[in-house]
Design a protein around this motif. Structure first.
Motif, PDB file in Angstrom:
ATOM      1  N   ARG A   1     -14.585   4.080  -6.610  1.00  0.00           N
ATOM      2  CA  ARG A   1     -13.749   4.805  -5.655  1.00  0.00           C
ATOM      3  C   ARG A   1     -13.666   4.060  -4.319  1.00  0.00           C
ATOM      4  O   ARG A   1     -12.626   4.047  -3.662  1.00  0.00           O
ATOM      5  CB  ARG A   1     -14.287   6.222  -5.441  1.00  0.00           C
ATOM      6  CG  ARG A   1     -13.388   7.086  -4.550  1.00  0.00           C
ATOM      7  CD  ARG A   1     -13.858   8.529  -4.468  1.00  0.00           C
ATOM      8  NE  ARG A   1     -13.681   9.206  -5.755  1.00  0.00           N
ATOM      9  CZ  ARG A   1     -14.668   9.628  -6.529  1.00  0.00           C
ATOM     10  NH1 ARG A   1     -15.928   9.434  -6.148  1.00  0.00           N
ATOM     11  NH2 ARG A   1     -14.430  10.235  -7.660  1.00  0.00           N
ATOM     12  N   THR A   2     -14.766   3.442  -3.917  1.00  0.00           N
ATOM     13  CA  THR A   2     -14.767   2.647  -2.688  1.00  0.00           C
ATOM     14  C   THR A   2     -13.749   1.512  -2.777  1.00  0.00           C
ATOM     15  O   THR A   2     -12.992   1.262  -1.832  1.00  0.00           O
ATOM     16  CB  THR A   2     -16.170   2.069  -2.424  1.00  0.00           C
ATOM     17  OG1 THR A   2     -17.082   3.144  -2.181  1.00  0.00           O
ATOM     18  CG2 THR A   2     -16.172   1.135  -1.227  1.00  0.00           C
TER      19      THR A   2
ATOM     20  N   LEU B   1      -6.318   2.522   3.527  1.00  0.00           N
ATOM     21  CA  LEU B   1      -6.894   3.642   4.268  1.00  0.00           C
ATOM     22  C   LEU B   1      -5.788   4.374   5.036  1.00  0.00           C
ATOM     23  O   LEU B   1      -4.769   3.774   5.379  1.00  0.00           O
ATOM     24  CB  LEU B   1      -7.971   3.137   5.225  1.00  0.00           C
ATOM     25  CG  LEU B   1      -9.155   2.439   4.556  1.00  0.00           C
ATOM     26  CD1 LEU B   1     -10.101   1.865   5.600  1.00  0.00           C
ATOM     27  CD2 LEU B   1      -9.904   3.390   3.617  1.00  0.00           C
TER      28      LEU B   1
ATOM     29  N   GLU C   1     -10.035   3.187  -2.867  1.00  0.00           N
ATOM     30  CA  GLU C   1      -9.493   3.770  -1.634  1.00  0.00           C
ATOM     31  C   GLU C   1      -9.155   2.691  -0.616  1.00  0.00           C
ATOM     32  O   GLU C   1      -8.216   2.847   0.184  1.00  0.00           O
ATOM     33  CB  GLU C   1     -10.462   4.791  -1.039  1.00  0.00           C
ATOM     34  CG  GLU C   1     -11.730   4.232  -0.466  1.00  0.00           C
ATOM     35  CD  GLU C   1     -12.616   5.310   0.161  1.00  0.00           C
ATOM     36  OE1 GLU C   1     -12.305   6.501  -0.050  1.00  0.00           O
ATOM     37  OE2 GLU C   1     -13.595   4.961   0.839  1.00  0.00           O
ATOM     38  N   ASN C   2      -9.883   1.587  -0.639  1.00  0.00           N
ATOM     39  CA  ASN C   2      -9.545   0.470   0.233  1.00  0.00           C
ATOM     40  C   ASN C   2      -8.322  -0.283  -0.278  1.00  0.00           C
ATOM     41  O   ASN C   2      -7.482  -0.726   0.514  1.00  0.00           O
ATOM     42  CB  ASN C   2     -10.735  -0.492   0.366  1.00  0.00           C
ATOM     43  CG  ASN C   2     -11.776  -0.002   1.335  1.00  0.00           C
ATOM     44  OD1 ASN C   2     -11.680  -0.231   2.536  1.00  0.00           O
ATOM     45  ND2 ASN C   2     -12.785   0.696   0.825  1.00  0.00           N
TER      46      ASN C   2
ATOM     47  N   GLU D   1       0.829  -1.201   0.000  1.00  0.00           N
ATOM     48  CA  GLU D   1       0.000   0.000   0.000  1.00  0.00           C
ATOM     49  C   GLU D   1       0.867   1.256   0.000  1.00  0.00           C
ATOM     50  O   GLU D   1       2.035   1.237   0.389  1.00  0.00           O
ATOM     51  CB  GLU D   1      -0.880   0.030   1.248  1.00  0.00           C
ATOM     52  CG  GLU D   1      -1.946  -1.028   1.331  1.00  0.00           C
ATOM     53  CD  GLU D   1      -2.713  -0.951   2.642  1.00  0.00           C
ATOM     54  OE1 GLU D   1      -3.717  -1.665   2.757  1.00  0.00           O
ATOM     55  OE2 GLU D   1      -2.311  -0.186   3.545  1.00  0.00           O
TER      56      GLU D   1
ATOM     57  N   LYS E   1      -2.940   8.239  -5.404  1.00  0.00           N
ATOM     58  CA  LYS E   1      -2.317   7.132  -4.675  1.00  0.00           C
ATOM     59  C   LYS E   1      -2.164   5.912  -5.573  1.00  0.00           C
ATOM     60  O   LYS E   1      -2.967   5.688  -6.483  1.00  0.00           O
ATOM     61  CB  LYS E   1      -3.139   6.777  -3.435  1.00  0.00           C
ATOM     62  CG  LYS E   1      -3.149   7.866  -2.372  1.00  0.00           C
ATOM     63  CD  LYS E   1      -3.948   7.436  -1.165  1.00  0.00           C
ATOM     64  CE  LYS E   1      -3.965   8.524  -0.097  1.00  0.00           C
ATOM     65  NZ  LYS E   1      -4.750   8.130   1.092  1.00  0.00           N
TER      66      LYS E   1
ATOM     67  N   THR F   1      -8.214   7.968  -6.390  1.00  0.00           N
ATOM     68  CA  THR F   1      -7.782   8.247  -5.012  1.00  0.00           C
ATOM     69  C   THR F   1      -6.945   9.517  -4.910  1.00  0.00           C
ATOM     70  O   THR F   1      -6.285   9.743  -3.895  1.00  0.00           O
ATOM     71  CB  THR F   1      -6.942   7.072  -4.462  1.00  0.00           C
ATOM     72  OG1 THR F   1      -5.752   6.938  -5.263  1.00  0.00           O
ATOM     73  CG2 THR F   1      -7.733   5.783  -4.477  1.00  0.00           C
TER      74      THR F   1
END
Length: 394
Positions: free
Chosen positions: A379-380, A388, A383-384, A49, A95, A92
């Motif tokens: 987007r959900t 986070l 972003e996960n 990440e 990211k 994001t």
């Protein structure tokens, strides 16, 4: 022996915590029951990440990662004969994730620790934490026929799911939450070029498949298999044929096969222990939680635990903020459970379950279709997947 933080386990979490603490001037000793060659032989995760990438840079061990790691801006979901790309970077605010193998992360951390002369005791036997509830905890272990005692301020249990740290906590002091999935991942490592420049997660009527990589010349592929399957029953030829069946035809046609250099079956489970702290001993990484690999969260959750404990200890030693110690578990668990949820969700929508009826199958297909059909839903996922944010320690 005496130190400030005794770290049990020299996997990535123990080594990363040790590196960060050393750079901050906080003395630590790592105690490991295996030898370095064994630790480096373990083939594990490879998707980092954004938060872990940033933490490795902060620890001063990112040179090889930044030179050789593969930055991925997105990944693909394949289902119902279609491929949908999740654009991580666009969804994001910039990211990404980094493909860089856990073995390489471990090697970088080992070399950094050796370079500064920080102490790691390998081949320690009968490792045992003591008096964790007191103001004077300590760790004992046997080494070269002698019993060694390490007095310390705090103990970090970074020794994995089967390690002694969690097992040393009275059972009545812990709550365990667990789910075991009725299948596993058969994975192979091969020196072949990746079939795609980004990861492909495939939902197919024959079961889940994943196309991943470690480098431009080394690939990591997985197929879902039953929990009763044996790796000996899977020849390379059988694996490649099964993988091709589960991939979209245009992807399967481009697949370059070759002899496997590693092959194994990993069972899938979700596991969380609460709290992640017992007195002055803190649990990190697999000692406290396991996620199915579908969401690429295992190693990354260990890194966020490290970040939390490191920043708390900075304030403890720098500002006398011992009040923060009791917040470690609740801060970590907020992020852990969100990652558990995402990994459970990814596992649920991408795998075939043995008891799935027609209605459940349609729901799974509709869930996939919905989550790629709107920007908000994409987007959900994004972003996960990129991770986070780490919670601030204040």
């Amino acid at each position: 022996m005496k130190t400030q933080v005794a770290i049990i386990g020299s996997g990535p979490s123990g080594l990363l915590l040790g590196q960060l603490l050393h750079r901050a001037g906080i003395a630590n000793i790592i105690i490991e029951r295996k030898d370095p060659d064994y630790i480096l032989s373990r083939i594990r995760a490879g998707v980092l990440e954004q938060g872990m990438v940033d933490l490795l840079r902060e620890a001063g061990v990112s040179e090889r990662m930044d030179a050789n790691g593969l930055v991925h801006d997105g990944f693909e979901l394949a289902f119902d004969g279609r491929s949908e790309r999740i654009d991580l970077k666009a969804l994001t605010g910039g990211k990404t994730v980094m493909v860089y193998g856990q073995t390489e992360v471990t090697r970088d951390l080992m070399e950094a620790r050796e370079a500064v002369g920080a102490l790691t005791v390998y081949n320690a036997e009968n490792v045992q934490p003591h008096d964790m509830k007191s103001d004077s905890p300590y760790v004992t272990f046997d080494y070269n026929g002698e019993t060694v005692r390490v007095d310390c301020d705090y103990i970090a249990g970074c020794d994995g799911f089967h390690g002694v740290s969690r097992q040393s906590i009275p059972a009545e002091s812990l709550s365990i939450f667990e789910r075991v999935y009725p299948f596993g991942w058969l994975g192979i490592l091969a020196d072949t070029p990746p079939v795609n420049h980004e990861l492909i997660y495939a939902n197919h009527e024959r079961g889940f498949a994943l196309c991943s990589m470690r480098s431009p010349t080394r690939t990591r592929y997985y197929v879902q298999v039953g929990a009763e399957e044996k790796v000996e029953d899977w020849s390379d030829e059988r694996f490649w044929e099964e993988l091709k069946l589960r991939l979209p035809p245009h992807v399967a046609a481009q697949l370059i096969t070759g002899p496997s250099i590693e092959k194994s079956i990993a069972p899938l489970r979700s596991f969380v222990v609460e709290p992640m702290q017992y007195g002055r001993m803190f649990l990190l990484g697999d000692a406290a939680h396991i996620v199915p690999p579908t969401g690429a969260k295992g190693l990354n959750l260990a890194a966020s635990d490290v970040s939390t404990l490191y920043r708390i200890l900075l304030k403890v030693y720098g500002e006398g903020r011992t009040d923060l110690l009791e917040k470690y578990s609740q801060i970590c668990l907020r992020r852990v459970w969100k990652a558990e949820r995402f990994s459970w969700w990814m596992t649920s929508i991408l795998h075939r379950f043995p008891d799935t009826d027609g209605f459940s199958q349609r729901i799974q297909q509709t869930e996939l279709d919905y989550f790629v059909s709107t920007e908000a839903a994409r987007r959900t996922i994004a972003e996960n997947y990129v991770g986070l944010p780490y919670e601030a320690i204040e």
